[in-house]
Design a protein around this motif. Structure first.
Motif, PDB file in Angstrom:
ATOM      1  N   ALA A  38       0.835  -1.198   0.000  1.00 14.34           N
ATOM      2  CA  ALA A  38       0.000   0.000   0.000  1.00 14.34           C
ATOM      3  C   ALA A  38       0.870   1.248   0.000  1.00 14.34           C
ATOM      4  CB  ALA A  38      -0.922   0.010   1.220  1.00 14.34           C
ATOM      5  N   VAL A  39       0.261   2.363  -0.377  1.00 14.55           N
ATOM      6  CA  VAL A  39       0.909   3.675  -0.311  1.00 14.55           C
ATOM      7  C   VAL A  39       0.051   4.579   0.565  1.00 14.55           C
ATOM      8  CG1 VAL A  39       1.773   5.660  -1.588  1.00 14.55           C
ATOM      9  CG2 VAL A  39       1.861   3.385  -2.625  1.00 14.55           C
ATOM     10  N   ARG A  40       0.659   5.208   1.557  1.00 14.32           N
ATOM     11  CA  ARG A  40      -0.054   6.114   2.449  1.00 14.32           C
ATOM     12  C   ARG A  40       0.232   7.566   2.052  1.00 14.32           C
ATOM     13  NH1 ARG A  40       1.679   5.950   8.639  1.00 14.32           N
ATOM     14  NH2 ARG A  40       3.595   6.641   7.625  1.00 14.32           N
ATOM     15  N   ASN A  41      -0.809   8.406   2.192  1.00 13.76           N
ATOM     16  CA  ASN A  41      -0.667   9.836   1.893  1.00 13.76           C
ATOM     17  C   ASN A  41      -0.208  10.074   0.449  1.00 13.76           C
ATOM     18  OD1 ASN A  41      -1.360  10.430   4.566  1.00 13.76           O
ATOM     19  ND2 ASN A  41       0.777  10.331   5.238  1.00 13.76           N
ATOM     20  N   TRP A  42      -0.807   9.344  -0.469  1.00 16.36           N
ATOM     21  CA  TRP A  42      -0.463   9.496  -1.883  1.00 16.36           C
ATOM     22  C   TRP A  42      -0.928  10.860  -2.385  1.00 16.36           C
ATOM     23  CZ3 TRP A  42       2.512   7.695  -5.494  1.00 16.36           C
ATOM     24  CH2 TRP A  42       2.207   7.894  -6.850  1.00 16.36           C
ATOM     25  N   GLY A  69       4.399   9.164  -1.869  1.00 16.02           N
ATOM     26  CA  GLY A  69       3.750   8.837  -0.606  1.00 16.02           C
ATOM     27  C   GLY A  69       4.595   7.827   0.133  1.00 16.02           C
ATOM     28  N   ASP A  70       4.120   7.411   1.318  1.00 14.10           N
ATOM     29  CA  ASP A  70       4.849   6.421   2.109  1.00 14.10           C
ATOM     30  C   ASP A  70       4.590   5.031   1.539  1.00 14.10           C
ATOM     31  OD1 ASP A  70       5.686   8.432   3.842  1.00 14.10           O
ATOM     32  OD2 ASP A  70       3.929   8.198   5.135  1.00 14.10           O
ATOM     33  N   ILE A  71       5.646   4.294   1.203  1.00 13.27           N
ATOM     34  CA  ILE A  71       5.536   2.948   0.640  1.00 13.27           C
ATOM     35  C   ILE A  71       5.567   1.930   1.767  1.00 13.27           C
ATOM     36  CG2 ILE A  71       6.539   1.280  -0.968  1.00 13.27           C
ATOM     37  CD1 ILE A  71       5.572   3.827  -2.296  1.00 13.27           C
ATOM     38  N   GLY A  72       4.643   0.979   1.726  1.00 15.97           N
ATOM     39  CA  GLY A  72       4.634  -0.041   2.773  1.00 15.97           C
ATOM     40  C   GLY A  72       3.639  -1.138   2.494  1.00 15.97           C
ATOM     41  N   PHE A  73       3.115  -1.722   3.569  1.00 17.93           N
ATOM     42  CA  PHE A  73       2.070  -2.737   3.438  1.00 17.93           C
ATOM     43  C   PHE A  73       1.131  -2.643   4.625  1.00 17.93           C
ATOM     44  CE2 PHE A  73       5.602  -5.073   5.523  1.00 17.93           C
ATOM     45  CZ  PHE A  73       4.960  -5.587   6.639  1.00 17.93           C
ATOM     46  N   ASP A 110      12.348 -13.921   7.722  1.00 16.18           N
ATOM     47  CA  ASP A 110      13.751 -14.287   7.806  1.00 16.18           C
ATOM     48  C   ASP A 110      14.482 -13.526   8.903  1.00 16.18           C
ATOM     49  OD1 ASP A 110      13.831 -11.788   6.715  1.00 16.18           O
ATOM     50  OD2 ASP A 110      15.025 -12.318   4.954  1.00 16.18           O
ATOM     51  N   GLY A 111      13.717 -12.723   9.684  1.00 13.31           N
ATOM     52  CA  GLY A 111      14.315 -12.005  10.800  1.00 13.31           C
ATOM     53  C   GLY A 111      14.780 -10.601  10.478  1.00 13.31           C
ATOM     54  N   ALA A 112      14.656 -10.194   9.234  1.00 18.26           N
ATOM     55  CA  ALA A 112      15.107  -8.848   8.844  1.00 18.26           C
ATOM     56  C   ALA A 112      14.076  -7.803   9.263  1.00 18.26           C
ATOM     57  CB  ALA A 112      15.320  -8.776   7.342  1.00 18.26           C
ATOM     58  N   ALA A 113      14.529  -6.721   9.883  1.00 18.35           N
ATOM     59  CA  ALA A 113      13.642  -5.600  10.204  1.00 18.35           C
ATOM     60  C   ALA A 113      13.294  -4.879   8.911  1.00 18.35           C
ATOM     61  CB  ALA A 113      14.333  -4.648  11.178  1.00 18.35           C
ATOM     62  N   VAL A 114      11.985  -4.738   8.638  1.00 17.61           N
ATOM     63  CA  VAL A 114      11.576  -4.189   7.348  1.00 17.61           C
ATOM     64  C   VAL A 114      10.804  -2.877   7.446  1.00 17.61           C
ATOM     65  CG1 VAL A 114      11.561  -6.417   6.182  1.00 17.61           C
ATOM     66  CG2 VAL A 114       9.469  -5.593   7.317  1.00 17.61           C
ATOM     67  N   GLY A 115      10.288  -2.533   8.636  1.00 15.52           N
ATOM     68  CA  GLY A 115       9.504  -1.309   8.708  1.00 15.52           C
ATOM     69  C   GLY A 115       9.015  -1.001  10.105  1.00 15.52           C
ATOM     70  N   VAL A 159       2.474  -0.474   7.733  1.00 13.81           N
ATOM     71  CA  VAL A 159       3.904  -0.655   8.000  1.00 13.81           C
ATOM     72  C   VAL A 159       4.682   0.094   6.921  1.00 13.81           C
ATOM     73  CG1 VAL A 159       5.794  -2.298   8.254  1.00 13.81           C
ATOM     74  CG2 VAL A 159       3.484  -2.900   9.055  1.00 13.81           C
ATOM     75  N   LYS A 160       5.337   1.175   7.334  1.00 11.26           N
ATOM     76  CA  LYS A 160       6.166   1.939   6.400  1.00 11.26           C
ATOM     77  C   LYS A 160       7.498   1.231   6.229  1.00 11.26           C
ATOM     78  CE  LYS A 160       8.280   6.479   5.625  1.00 11.26           C
ATOM     79  NZ  LYS A 160       8.515   7.833   6.173  1.00 11.26           N
ATOM     80  N   LEU A 161       7.835   0.905   4.980  1.00  3.32           N
ATOM     81  CA  LEU A 161       9.051   0.153   4.703  1.00  3.32           C
ATOM     82  C   LEU A 161      10.305   1.005   4.894  1.00  3.32           C
ATOM     83  CD1 LEU A 161       7.970  -1.830   1.514  1.00  3.32           C
ATOM     84  CD2 LEU A 161       8.267  -2.740   3.825  1.00  3.32           C
ATOM     85  N   ASN A 162      11.328   0.380   5.464  1.00  4.07           N
ATOM     86  CA  ASN A 162      12.623   1.051   5.575  1.00  4.07           C
ATOM     87  C   ASN A 162      13.270   1.249   4.216  1.00  4.07           C
ATOM     88  OD1 ASN A 162      12.294   0.883   8.367  1.00  4.07           O
ATOM     89  ND2 ASN A 162      13.385  -1.062   8.494  1.00  4.07           N
TER      90      ASN A 162
END
Length: 289
Positions: free
Chosen positions: A132-136, A141-145, A162-167, A182-185
Motif C-alpha cells: 500500500a501507499v499512504r498519503n499518496w 507517498g509512504d511505501i509499505g504494506f 527471515d528475521g530482517a527488520a523491514v519497517g 507498516v512503512k518500509l525502511n
C-alpha cells in the motif's frame, strides 16, 4: 461484479412466516434499535443476512433471551448466531513446521500479501494484507504494506520471516478500523500488489448486502488461501473490548495468525481484511472485515 463471479440475487424485502414484509430500511432501523439496548438484550452484534437481521448473541444466551430480542425488535425476520468468535469456521491447529509446508516463510525481498509479518525476529504474529501507499499525493507517498491493527503498537519494529527488520508500525484500532500500516525502511521491498500465489491486487471495493452468498478468497499466513462465501454483512457491535462497524462474516476457515489476511473477489479486487481468528487467546477471536 463481473459475470464470472457467482451471485445471489435477493429481494429488497424480507418476509416472516406470517407474511410481514420488511425493507432494507426497516432492517437498518431495527439494527440501530437493538444496538441501543444490546447489553440488556445480551446481544454482541447485529448485521444482515440476505433477507433477515443477523443477531449475534453473547455466550450463554438462552431461548428466552432470543425471545426477548424477538419481542424487542420491530423486525421479526431474524437469524440468530452465536458469538462472532463461535461463528468462525475453525481450521486445523498447525505448528510452524506444518505451516511452512503451505506458507513458505517470506524474506525481506518477498513481502507479498498472505505471508507472515513478525513482531520480533522470531515471533510470527499476523498476515500481510497487501502492499500500500499512504498519503499518496499523485506522485509520491509512504511505501509499505497493511496488516491487522490488534497486537501491534505505534512505532513498533516489524520483521519479515527471515528475521530482517523491514519497517515501522502505525496502528488504527477503532470503529471499522483494525489496521496497521507498516512503512518500509527500503522502498525497493515494495511488492506492488502481488500476493504469495502470484495474483495481483489492482482494485478495491466495498461489500454490500447484495453480496451475501457470493464467492470470496481469503489469504492467511497460518492456513494458506481459503475459498468460501459471504454469510452476513453490515455487522456492528462490541467485540474484544472494541466497538466495530460494518464487518462481514464469511465461511472461510481460519486460525490465529490469519488476522490481516486479505479477502479478494474476482482474483484482483480486495474487499476487506481479516480482523480475527478463533483462538484460545481472547483478543484474537472474531469475524471478518
Amino acid at each position: 461484479r463481473d459475470a464470472s463471479m457467482p451471485q445471489i440475487v435477493v429481494d429488497s424485502v424480507a418476509k416472516t412466516r406470517s407474511g410481514e414484509v420488511y425493507s432494507m430500511a426497516d432492517r437498518e432501523s431495527a439494527k440501530e434499535s437493538l444496538l441501543a439496548t444490546q447489553d440488556a438484550l445480551k446481544i454482541q452484534a447485529v448485521g444482515f443476512t440476505a433477507d433477515k437481521l443477523a443477531v449475534f448473541m453473547n455466550d450463554g444466551a438462552s431461548d428466552a433471551d432470543k425471545q426477548a430480542v424477538m419481542d424487542a425488535s420491530p423486525v421479526k425476520a431474524i437469524e440468530f448466531f452465536g458469538e462472532l468468535v463461535d461463528e468462525m469456521q475453525n481450521g486445523p491447529e498447525m505448528d510452524d513446521e506444518e505451516n511452512n509446508a503451505i506458507a513458505p516463510r517470506a524474506t525481506a525481498t518477498t513481502l507479498r500479501g498472505g505471508n507472515w509479518a513478525r513482531r520480533s525476529s522470531g515471533s510470527n504474529w499476523s498476515t500481510i494484507t497487501v502492499s500500500a501507499v499512504r498519503n499518496w499525493n499523485g506522485s509520491s507517498g509512504d511505501i509499505g504494506f497493511i496488516t491487522c491493527g490488534h497486537g501491534w503498537t505505534n512505532g513498533q519494529t516489524v520483521y519479515a520471516s527471515d528475521g530482517a527488520a523491514v519497517g515501522t508500525a502505525d496502528v488504527r484500532l477503532y470503529g471499522n478500523m483494525d489496521v496497521c500500516f507498516v512503512k518500509l525502511n527500503n522502498t525497493a521491498l515494495n511488492s506492488h500488489g502481488y500476493m504469495k500465489d502470484g495474483a495481483r491486487i489492482t482494485k478495491n471495493a466495498s461489500i454490500s448486502n447484495s453480496d451475501v452468498g457470493c464467492s470470496v478468497k481469503k489469504y492467511g499466513a497460518r492456513l494458506g488461501t481459503q475459498n468460501g462465501t459471504i454469510r452476513a454483512t453490515g455487522i456492528s457491535g462490541n467485540w474484544s473490548g472494541y466497538y466495530y462497524n460494518n464487518l462481514f462474516l464469511t465461511s472461510c476457515y481460519t486460525q490465529s495468525g490469519d488476522s490481516g489476511g486479505a479477502f479478494v473477489i474476482n482474483g484482483d479486487t480486495i474487499v476487506g481484511l481479516m480482523v480475527g481468528a478463533r483462538s484460545s487467546s481472547p483478543h484474537v477471536g472474531g469475524t471478518s472485515s
